[in-house]
Design an enzyme around this catalytic site. Structure first.
Site, PDB file in Angstrom:
ATOM      1  N   GLU A   1       0.895  -1.215  -0.313  1.00 55.55           N
ATOM      2  CA  GLU A   1       0.090   0.041   0.035  1.00 55.55           C
ATOM      3  C   GLU A   1       0.916   1.147  -0.062  1.00 55.55           C
ATOM      4  O   GLU A   1       0.268   2.347   0.595  1.00 55.55           O
ATOM      5  CB  GLU A   1      -0.855   0.020   1.284  1.00 55.55           C
ATOM      6  CG  GLU A   1      -2.191  -0.844   1.199  1.00 55.55           C
ATOM      7  CD  GLU A   1      -2.770  -0.635  -0.264  1.00 55.55           C
ATOM      8  OE1 GLU A   1      -3.070  -1.512  -1.009  1.00 55.55           O
ATOM      9  OE2 GLU A   1      -2.944   0.528  -0.857  1.00 55.55           O
TER      10      GLU A   1
HETATM   11  C1  FAD Z   1       2.796  -9.841   0.208  1.00 49.83           C
HETATM   12  C2  FAD Z   1       2.581  -8.752  -0.768  1.00 49.83           C
HETATM   13  C3  FAD Z   1       1.134  -8.395  -1.088  1.00 49.83           C
HETATM   14  C4  FAD Z   1       0.922  -7.251  -2.298  1.00 49.83           C
HETATM   15  N1  FAD Z   1      -0.357  -6.966  -2.410  1.00 49.83           N
HETATM   16  C5  FAD Z   1      -0.390  -6.195  -3.414  1.00 49.83           C
HETATM   17  C6  FAD Z   1      -1.800  -6.075  -4.387  1.00 49.83           C
HETATM   18  O1  FAD Z   1      -2.589  -6.753  -3.751  1.00 49.83           O
HETATM   19  N2  FAD Z   1      -1.701  -5.187  -5.099  1.00 49.83           N
HETATM   20  C7  FAD Z   1      -0.904  -4.688  -5.782  1.00 49.83           C
HETATM   21  O2  FAD Z   1      -1.043  -3.712  -6.818  1.00 49.83           O
HETATM   22  N3  FAD Z   1       0.344  -4.622  -5.203  1.00 49.83           N
HETATM   23  C8  FAD Z   1       0.582  -5.547  -4.100  1.00 49.83           C
HETATM   24  N4  FAD Z   1       1.731  -5.545  -3.622  1.00 49.83           N
HETATM   25  C9  FAD Z   1       3.028  -4.797  -4.121  1.00 49.83           C
HETATM   26  C10 FAD Z   1       3.599  -3.697  -3.139  1.00 49.83           C
HETATM   27  O3  FAD Z   1       2.485  -2.681  -3.172  1.00 49.83           O
HETATM   28  C11 FAD Z   1       4.658  -3.254  -3.645  1.00 49.83           C
HETATM   29  O4  FAD Z   1       5.660  -4.225  -3.363  1.00 49.83           O
HETATM   30  C12 FAD Z   1       5.214  -1.875  -3.094  1.00 49.83           C
HETATM   31  O5  FAD Z   1       4.268  -0.799  -3.325  1.00 49.83           O
HETATM   32  C13 FAD Z   1       6.476  -1.488  -3.494  1.00 49.83           C
HETATM   33  O6  FAD Z   1       6.926  -1.727  -4.660  1.00 49.83           O
HETATM   34  P1  FAD Z   1       8.233  -2.501  -5.104  1.00 49.83           P
HETATM   35  O7  FAD Z   1       8.277  -3.793  -4.398  1.00 49.83           O
HETATM   36  O8  FAD Z   1       8.296  -2.506  -6.497  1.00 49.83           O
HETATM   37  O9  FAD Z   1       9.336  -1.751  -4.343  1.00 49.83           O
HETATM   38  P2  FAD Z   1      10.368  -0.241  -5.103  1.00 49.83           P
HETATM   39  O10 FAD Z   1       9.133   0.357  -5.583  1.00 49.83           O
HETATM   40  O11 FAD Z   1      11.351  -1.125  -5.931  1.00 49.83           O
HETATM   41  O12 FAD Z   1      10.977  -0.028  -3.951  1.00 49.83           O
HETATM   42  C14 FAD Z   1      12.036  -0.355  -3.319  1.00 49.83           C
HETATM   43  C15 FAD Z   1      12.688   0.486  -2.199  1.00 49.83           C
HETATM   44  O13 FAD Z   1      12.756   1.605  -2.839  1.00 49.83           O
HETATM   45  C16 FAD Z   1      12.045   2.874  -2.402  1.00 49.83           C
HETATM   46  N5  FAD Z   1      11.829   3.901  -3.180  1.00 49.83           N
HETATM   47  C17 FAD Z   1      11.162   3.364  -4.549  1.00 49.83           C
HETATM   48  N6  FAD Z   1      10.783   4.545  -5.053  1.00 49.83           N
HETATM   49  C18 FAD Z   1      11.367   5.629  -4.346  1.00 49.83           C
HETATM   50  C19 FAD Z   1      11.150   7.216  -4.462  1.00 49.83           C
HETATM   51  N7  FAD Z   1      10.743   7.651  -5.712  1.00 49.83           N
HETATM   52  N8  FAD Z   1      11.642   7.852  -3.445  1.00 49.83           N
HETATM   53  C20 FAD Z   1      12.199   7.250  -2.414  1.00 49.83           C
HETATM   54  N9  FAD Z   1      12.182   6.013  -2.241  1.00 49.83           N
HETATM   55  C21 FAD Z   1      11.687   5.081  -3.569  1.00 49.83           C
HETATM   56  C22 FAD Z   1      11.001   2.235  -1.528  1.00 49.83           C
HETATM   57  O14 FAD Z   1      10.432   3.106  -0.545  1.00 49.83           O
HETATM   58  C23 FAD Z   1      11.704   0.810  -1.335  1.00 49.83           C
HETATM   59  O15 FAD Z   1      12.134   1.081   0.104  1.00 49.83           O
HETATM   60  C24 FAD Z   1       2.020  -6.498  -2.513  1.00 49.83           C
HETATM   61  C25 FAD Z   1       3.444  -6.869  -2.339  1.00 49.83           C
HETATM   62  C26 FAD Z   1       3.450  -8.104  -1.158  1.00 49.83           C
HETATM   63  C27 FAD Z   1       5.111  -8.419  -1.020  1.00 49.83           C
END
Ligand code: FAD
Length: 598
Positions: free
Chosen positions: A439
C-alpha cells in the site's frame, strides 16, 4: 495464547482519543447510541476471538497450495469467510443502497483491527473488497454498480486491487498493462501483474479484479492510467455467471509471512479476449484508485495496530507464566515470573503504549474520514477531508512501523522461545513486516506527508491540527494531577518541536526539496510522537474524569500510566527528532560516497 478482542479498550479509545464522542455530539452519527456501538463491536470481537483467531497458526503452517491455476485456502478458512460474510461484516460501512449497513467508517476501522489481529492473512482479503466497493460506488457507471456492488458488498464475491508490475512498484506510472477499446464499449486487456493479494482463491465463486492499465494511445506516466473492472467469470444481464474470462494466475509467491494469504502473479489476455470494463473515465484511473488506496492505507495501518495488539497480549501472558530469576532474599529454589523484572515491564509498557498510540491515530483518521463525508456544511467537510489526508500517511506508517517493533519486542519477551515457531510470537513478526511495504512503502508515505500533505492549504491544515494538540497539552497542565508526572512538559516540548519542524519543512520545500525529503521519515515519526502522546493524554484525562468506562479505578490509573510512559519515553524524543529534520539534511545529501552512490 489466542487473541482476545479488547472491545472495551477499543471503544474507549474511539470515543475519547479519536473524537468519536465529539463527532457524535456534533450530530454526525445521528442516533447511533452506545448500545449499538457496544453490540456491533462486541459481536465483532466475539467472531474475531472465537472463529478467526483459532485459524491463524494452522493457516500459517498450511499456506495456500497452488495447483493447475487454482489456490486452496487452509482448512476451515473458506467456511469462516462464508460465515463472516453471511453475518454482514463485509458491508459494515458500505452504502445501505447497495445492501450495506452505512455504519461509520470509525466503527468499521475497529472491526478491521479485530479481524486482522485475529488472523491478518484473513483480514487483508476483505479490506481490498471494501476498498473496491468504495471506488466502484464513487466512480462506476450505473450498470456496473447494479451488476457488481450488491455481491461485493455482501461478500458473495471478493475484489482485488492491482497496480504492481515488475517494473512498476512505487513508480505506478511505469506500468504496461494495456487496454484496447472494443466495439461493445468494453475493453480487451493484455498484460500481467505481480504480488496480487487474493488474486485467486476458493472463498468465492467469482473474483472481481480492479486493474490499472493504459488505453492504447494514452499519455505516459500516471496521467495515462485507467481503472478497469475485470471479473474472473463474466456476468450475464440476468446476474448469472457466464464464461470464464481470459485471465489466469500462473504462480503464487513464497513469502516471509502472511502465508495463508495467496500472493498471485496474474496474466491477462493470453487469447486476446480478456474483457474489462472502464471504472470512471479514461486516463482518470489514479483518481479512482486513490479512493481505494486511501481506504486500504488506513486499513494497513490498522493491521499494524492489530498485530501489535496480538503480540502484546501474547507477550504479557507469557511474561506472567514464565519464571526466571529471584528477588533479593528469595530461596534458590524459588523464582519470579519474568513480568516482575523491571526490564520486562519496560518492554511490555513499550508494547502497550505504542499500540494504543497507533490505535488512536488510526481511529482519528477514520473519524476524520467520517466527518469528510457526513459533516453538515461544505467547509467542515473540506477541512475534515484535509485532516484525513494529513493523517492517513502517518496512521499507515507509524502503525506499521510500531507493528514490527512491537512484534520484535514480543519475541524478546519470550527469549529463545520467541525464535521458535511453536509459540506464535515469530509469526506476528513475520506477518507484520509486509505492512511497512505494501500500500505504498513507508518511505513513500513519508514523502507524501512532507511534499503533499503538510503543504495542504498553504500549511493551514497542519497548523490547525497542531493547535488542537496544544489544547490537549493545556488540559493536562490544567488538570495538575501528579499521577501524570512530566506528561504536560514533555508533550508541550513535543508539540513545539513539531511546530518548529513543520515551519522548517514548509519554508525549505520549494527551494530545496531534497533537504525536506532527507528528513521526511524522521518528521513523520516526530509527528506521530507528538500526536500519539496527546491522544493518549486525552484518553487518560477522560479516564481521570470518570469517563463512562466500566471499572473506572484500575483503568483510570492504567491509562494515566500509559500516557505518562509514552510522554516520558517517546514524546520526549521529539526535540531530537526535530533537530534531525532541520539540521541533518546535509549529512544525508553529502554522503553519497559512503554508500557507493557517487
Ligand atoms: C505480500 C504482498 C502483497 C501485495 N499485494 C499487492 C496487491 O494486492 N496489489 C498490488 O498492486 N500490489 C501488491 N503488492 C505490491 C506492493 O504494493 C509493492 O511491493 C510496493 O508498492 C513496493 O513496490 P516494489 O516492491 O516494486 O518496491 P520498489 O518500488 O522497488 O521500492 C524499493 C525501495 O525503494 C524505495 N523507493 C522506490 N521509489 C522511491 C522514490 N521515488 N523515492 C524514495 N524511495 C523510493 C521504496 O520505499 C523501497 O524502500 C504486494 C506486495 C507483497 C510483497
Amino acid at each position: 495464547m489466542a487473541y482476545r478482542a479488547p472491545v472495551e479498550d477499543i471503544i474507549f479509545t474511539l470515543k475519547h482519543a479519536a473524537g468519536f464522542a465529539a463527532a457524535r455530539a456534533d450530530g454526525l452519527y445521528e442516533d447511533l447510541g452506545d448500545d449499538l456501538l457496544e453490540a456491533v463491536l462486541g459481536e465483532a470481537g466475539r467472531f474475531a476471538s472465537a472463529v478467526l483467531a483459532p485459524l491463524n497458526v494452522p493457516g500459517d503452517r498450511y499456506g495456500t497450495p497452488f495447483r493447475d491455476g487454482e489456490v486452496t485456502t487452509p482448512p476451515g478458512w473458506k467456511e469462516a469467510y462464508r460465515d463472516w460474510a453471511a453475518a454482514g461484516w463485509n458491508g459494515v460501512a458500505a452504502p445501505a443502497e447497495w445492501g450495506g449497513q452505512s455504519l461509520p467508517r470509525a466503527i468499521n476501522a475497529a472491526c478491521i483491527e479485530m479481524w486482522n489481529a485475529a488472523a491478518m492473512a484473513f483480514g487483508i482479503g476483505p479490506v481490498l473488497t471494501m476498498a473496491a466497493v468504495d471506488s466502484l460506488a464513487a466512480f462506476g457507471s450505473d450498470e456496473l454498480k447494479k451488476t457488481y456492488l450488491p455481491k461485493l458488498v455482501s461478500g458473495e464475491w471478493m475484489g482485488t486491487m492491482q497496480l504492481t508490475e515488475p517494473q512498476a512498484g512505487s513508480d505506478v506510472g511505469a506500468l504496461r498493462t494495456r487496454a484496447e477499446r472494443a466495439d461493445d464499449g468494453s475493453y480487451r486487456i493484455t498484460g500481467s501483474k505481480i504480488f496480487i493479494t487474493y488474486g485467486e482463491h476458493d472463498f468465492t465463486e467469482n473474483i472481481i479484479h480492479f486493474v490499472l492499465a493504459r488505453v492504447a494511445g494514452a499519455p505516459d506516466g500516471t496521467k495515462g492510467l485507467s481503472l478497469f473492472l475485470i471479473p474472473k467469470f463474466l456476468v450475464g444481464h440476468d446476474g448469472k455467471l457466464g464464461a470464464r474470462n481470459d485471465l489466469r494466475t500462473d504462480r503464487i509467491e513464497h513469502k516471509l509471512g502472511l502465508h495463508a494469504s495467496p500472493t498471485c502473479h496474474m496474466v491477462y489476455g493470453d487469447h486476446g479476449s480478456c474483457v474489462g470494463y472502464l471504472v470512471g473515465e479514461e486516463n482518470r484511473g489514479m483518481a479512482s484508485m486513490f479512493t481505494m488506496m486511501n481506504e486500504a492505507r488506513l486499513a494497513v495501518g490498522l493491521q499494524g495496530v492489530a498485530i501489535a495488539e496480538a503480540a502484546t497480549q501474547q507477550a504479557t501472558a507469557y511474561a506472567r507464566e514464565r519464571r526466571q530469576g529471584r528477588a533479593p532474599g528469595m530461596a534458590p529454589t524459588e523464582s519470579l515470573p519474568i513480568i516482575a523484572h523491571v526490564d520486562v515491564r519496560r518492554m511490555l509498557l513499550t508494547m502497550r503504549s505504542l499500540t494504543r498510540a497507533a490505535r488512536a491515530l488510526c481511529y482519528a483518521t477514520a473519524v476524520a474520514l467520517d466527518r469528510s463525508h457526513l459533516a453538515g456544511d461544505a467547509a467542515a467537510r473540506e477541512a475534515a477531508h484535509e485532516r484525513a489526508a494529513l493523517l492517513t500517511p502517518i496512521a499507515k506508517t507509524f502503525s506499521t512501523d510500531i507493528g514490527t517493533e512491537v512484534a520484535s519486542l514480543g519475541i524478546q519477551v519470550h527469549g529463545g522461545m520467541g525464535f521458535i515457531e511453536e509459540t506464535g510470537a515469530a509469526q506476528h513478526y513475520r506477518d507484520a513486516r509486509i505492512t511497512q511495504i505494501y500500500e505504498g512503502t513507508n518511505g513513500i508515505q513519508a514523502i507524501d506527508l512532507v511534499t503533499r500533505k503538510v503543504p495542504l492549504s498553504g500549511g493551514a491544515a497542519v497548523r490547525s491540527y497542531i493547535d488542537q494538540l496544544r489544547h490537549t497539552v493545556d488540559a493536562v497542565t490544567a488538570a495538575n494531577d501528579p499521577a501524570f508526572g512530566a506528561t504536560a512538559q514533555r508533550l508541550a516540548e513535543a508539540t513545539d518541536s513539531l511546530a518548529h519542524a513543520t515551519e522548517w519543512v514548509l519554508a525549505i520545500l520549494p527551494a530545496k526539496p531534497d533537504a525536506a525529503l532527507a528528513g521526511a521519515t524522521t518528521y513523520l515519526r516526530l509527528f506521530a510522537s507528538a500526536a500519539g502522546g496527546c491522544m493518549l493524554a486525552a484518553e487518560a484525562l477522560a479516564a481521570a474524569r470518570g469517563g463512562d468506562f466500566g471499572d473506572g479505578g484500575a483503568d483510570k490509573s492504567g491509562r494515566i500510566a500509559i500516557a505518562r510512559f509514552f510522554a516520558e519515553n517517546f514524546a520526549t524524543q521529539a526535540p531530537a527528532l526535530a533537530s534531525i529534520v532541520t539540521e541533518s539534511a546535509e549529512s544525508v545529501l553529502t554522503a553519497d560516497a559512503a554508500i557507493g552512490a557517487s
